[in-house]
Design an enzyme around this catalytic site. Sequence first.
Site, PDB file in Angstrom:
ATOM      1  N   PRO A   1       0.814  -1.137   0.131  1.00 32.39           N
ATOM      2  CG  PRO A   1       0.272  -0.536   2.339  1.00 32.39           C
ATOM      3  CD  PRO A   1       1.103  -1.627   1.579  1.00 32.39           C
ATOM      4  CG  ASP A   2       4.759   0.783  -1.144  1.00 29.08           C
ATOM      5  OD1 ASP A   2       4.267  -0.228  -0.917  1.00 29.08           O
ATOM      6  OD2 ASP A   2       6.054   0.688  -0.572  1.00 29.08           O
ATOM      7  CG  HIS A   3       1.990   4.373  -4.765  1.00 29.94           C
ATOM      8  ND1 HIS A   3       2.679   5.663  -5.476  1.00 29.94           N
ATOM      9  CD2 HIS A   3       2.129   3.361  -5.237  1.00 29.94           C
ATOM     10  CE1 HIS A   3       3.671   5.149  -5.996  1.00 29.94           C
ATOM     11  NE2 HIS A   3       3.595   3.695  -5.949  1.00 29.94           N
ATOM     12  CB  ALA A   4      -2.970   3.711  -0.175  1.00 29.26           C
TER      13      ALA A   4
ATOM     14  CB  ALA B   1       2.602   8.284  -0.023  1.00 29.28           C
TER      15      ALA B   1
END
Length: 794
Positions: free
Chosen positions: A542-545, A547
Site C-alpha cells: 500500500p505504499d502510495h496509499a 504516502a
Amino acid sequence: MAPAAEASASRPLEGVVVLDLLDGTVKALSRPYADLGARVIRVRPLGGERAAGDRREAIIHAVADAGKELVTLPHEPGERSAQWREMLEQAELVLVPYPRPTELDFPNEAVPERCVLMTVSMFGTGNAYADWQATDPVLHALSSELSRSGVAGREPLLPPGRLAFDCAMTQAAYVGMAAIYAAQLTGRGDRIDFSMLDGAVQALDPGFGLAGSATLGRSAKLLPPGRPVPGMLYPIFPCADGQVRVCLLAPRQWQNMFRWLGSPAQFASADFNSLEVRQQSGALTQAMAEFFRDRRKADLEQEGAEHGVPIAGVLSLAECLATDHVTARGVIGEVELPDGHKVRMPRGVIGIDRHVHSAAPTRHVPFSRPDGATPAQPLVGLKVIDLGVIVVGGEQSRLLADLGADVIKVESASFPDGTRHSYLPTGLSVGFAAGHRNKRSLGLDLRHPEGKALFLRLADEADVILSNFKPGTMESLGFDYAAINALNPGVVMVDSSAFGADGPWAGRMGYGPLVRAASGLTRKWCYPDDAEAFSDSVTIYPDHAAARYGAIATLALLARRLRTGRGGTASISQMEVMLDHFAPEIVGLANGVDDWDAPSDAPWGVFPASGDDEWCVVTVRGNRDWQALSRVLCRDDWATLPQYADRYGRLLNRAAIECDLTEWIGRQGSDAAMRRLQAGGVPAARMLRIADLPEFGYFRERGLFRAEQHPHLAEEVLAERFHAPSSNIADLPATPAPLMGENSAEVMRDWLALPPDEIERLFASNVLQGVAPEIARMLAEGEGRGEAMVSLKT
C-alpha cells in the site's frame, strides 16, 4: 492553554465541518476527516437511502459512516432550505456526487466562495466518459493494475477486496485536505472535479510513478506482456506450518541469507550478489526451499531477524488479527456507529501525537504564517525536511512539493535511497524523476558530528520533518521529537513504517511484500482454484496509499498549527493501512459474514477477448445491470425466464451465462465490447497495460498525463498533470528531480546562510556530499553539460 483546550487541540481537525452527500460506493472517503476530529455531517436524501442489497453491503455502508453525524433533510421546502443554509455556513468542505440525485435538492449556488466544493464521480464531469459505470474491477482494468495481477500462463486475476476504490478514496481525501488547508490559509475556497479513475491511477500502483528498488530504475511499462512467474521477485516457500516470504534485494541481504544457509560453496560466487542471477538460479531456489521446509514460521521469522534477512510468515486475515502485535498496537477497537451500534473494527490509520509526552508545549506558541502562499501554491513558504526513502517516503513529500513546499531530500552517499538503484550511473530513472520532481537534494552525513549539528540547525528552520526509517532510527541519531521540539516547538513530524513505531513487530525489516504477507492480503490474492498461486509479486501496495495518509496527516497538523501555534506528530503503519481497507471484512468476520470473495452477482469477472492476452471485465451489480446486459446482448430470454429472474438464479446458472458472454466478447473484441456495454449502462472495461494509458481516450480527454523531459534522461518522463482538476490549480510545477546532493550548496546557503568557504570546507571533509558547488552551478545554468556529467560520474 487550558487543559480542555489542549485536549481539544490534540485532534487536529477539531472545529472543521465537512458536509458529505456521497452515496454508498464512495462515502468512506470522508472517514479520515472524522478520525482526525472533524465534524463530518452525512446528509441523507429525502425519503431515506436505498436499502442495502445484502449483509455485506450493509456492513460496508455502516463502516463508512463510523464517526459521522447523520442528518435527514426535512420534507418541507422552506425548512429544508434553511437547514442547507445553516450547514453550508459552517462547512469548509462539501462532498457531492455526480450525477447528483434530485432527492438531495442540493442548492449548488448557495455554496460560499470560501468553501471547498468537491464533486466526486467515477470518470469526472464534462467529458465523453462522464456517464460510464464503474466498479472496483473496472477501475483495476482501466488503471492497468489488472494487467500485472496474476501468474504467468493464466488469466489476469482481480485483486481482492475493494483496493481500487479504497486507494482512490485515499487520493480524494488528500486532495480535500489540501484544499481545506489552502482555504484556511488564503480565505479562498475551490471547486474540484475528482474522478475515481484518476484517483486509482495515482494512488493504487501507478505504473508511471515511483517504483520499488527491485526494478533497478527500469520503467514498469517495459514489463513483458502477461503476468509474472510466481515468486519472481519475492518468493514464497513452504515451511512446517504454512509458508514464508523472503525479500532479498540488496547484496548485503543476500550475504546475510548466504551465511544463514551455512555458506554453501556452490553459491559463494560474487555473481549471486545480483538479484537477476539469484532469480534465475533453480539450484538456489531449491536449496532455500529445503532449508525452510521443516521449520516453523515463528522460528524462521526470529532467526531471519537475527541474521538480517527480511522474512515474514504468510498469514490469513484472521491469523493476523490474532497476533500479539495487532493486540499490543490496539489496532482493532470498539467503534460506535451513528445508529448507536458498536462494532470492533480498525480504529483508523493515522496516529496523532503518539510520540508527544512531556515535550508537548502547554502554552500557545507564537507562530507566523508562511509568506507567499496562494490558492494555486498553498504550501509556498513551508520548509520540509524529507528523510523518507523508497516509495512511501518519496511520494508523501512529492505531494507537498507539488503544492509549493520547499522540500529538501536529505541523502547519504553511504546509504543511498533504494529508488536511486538504477542501471544508469546518475542514480536516476523515469520512476525516480516522476516521484521526486519539485524537490531539492541535500547530501549530508548524519553520522558525522558536524552533519548532525547541521541537521539540527536545519530542523530549527523547518516546518515539517518526514521520515520512514526503521523505528528507533531517529532516536538513535538524536533526532526524536523531544529533541527537535525543544528547538522548534512548532515543528510537525510525520513518520511511516511497515508495522508501526511500537509493538512486537516494530523492529522487523519492512517491505511492502512482507507487509502484504503478514497482514493476510497475500493469502487472499490467489486464484479461487489455486490457493498457493500468490499473485501480488509485482504490485506496489500500500505504499502510495500510505504516502497519501502521511500527506493528509501533515496537512491536518499544519491546519491545527494555524489555529493553535503548536506542532505535533503523526505515525502511519503500512499494515494498518491494509487492515483499514479491509475494515468491512473485519467487522464481518466478527458477525458471521465470511463470503467476501464471492461475486455480488453474475456475471462478474474477467473474460477473454480476441487477440493476444486481451481481456474485458464485466460486472453486474444487480437487476438493473442485469436487464441492461440482457438488452445489449439481445438476450430477451435472460430477462424473462424465471431461472434468470433474481441474483440467486443467475448464480446457479453462472457457467452458462458466462460462456455466452465470452462468446459475444470474442466476436466484439475487448475495446468494442467495453464501449457497447458501457453505452448500455453495464460496468465494463478492457484491460489496459501501462503503455496503453497515455493514448486511452479518457486520459487524453481528461489531460491527466504529460510527458516531461529530464535533462539527464534520454527517455521521457510520464507524470500526472494534476492531483485533481480544480478552479485554483492548473498544471502542477515540473522542476526536474535532482541528482544526489545536487542542491547541497544552495540549501546550506538558502536555509542556513553559510558562506562559500565554509561550504567548501564541509564538502572537503565529506560532511556535505553529492554534486560539488561548481558542477551544481554548471548543471543549473546549462553550461558545459557534458563536462559536468563526466565530473559527476568520476
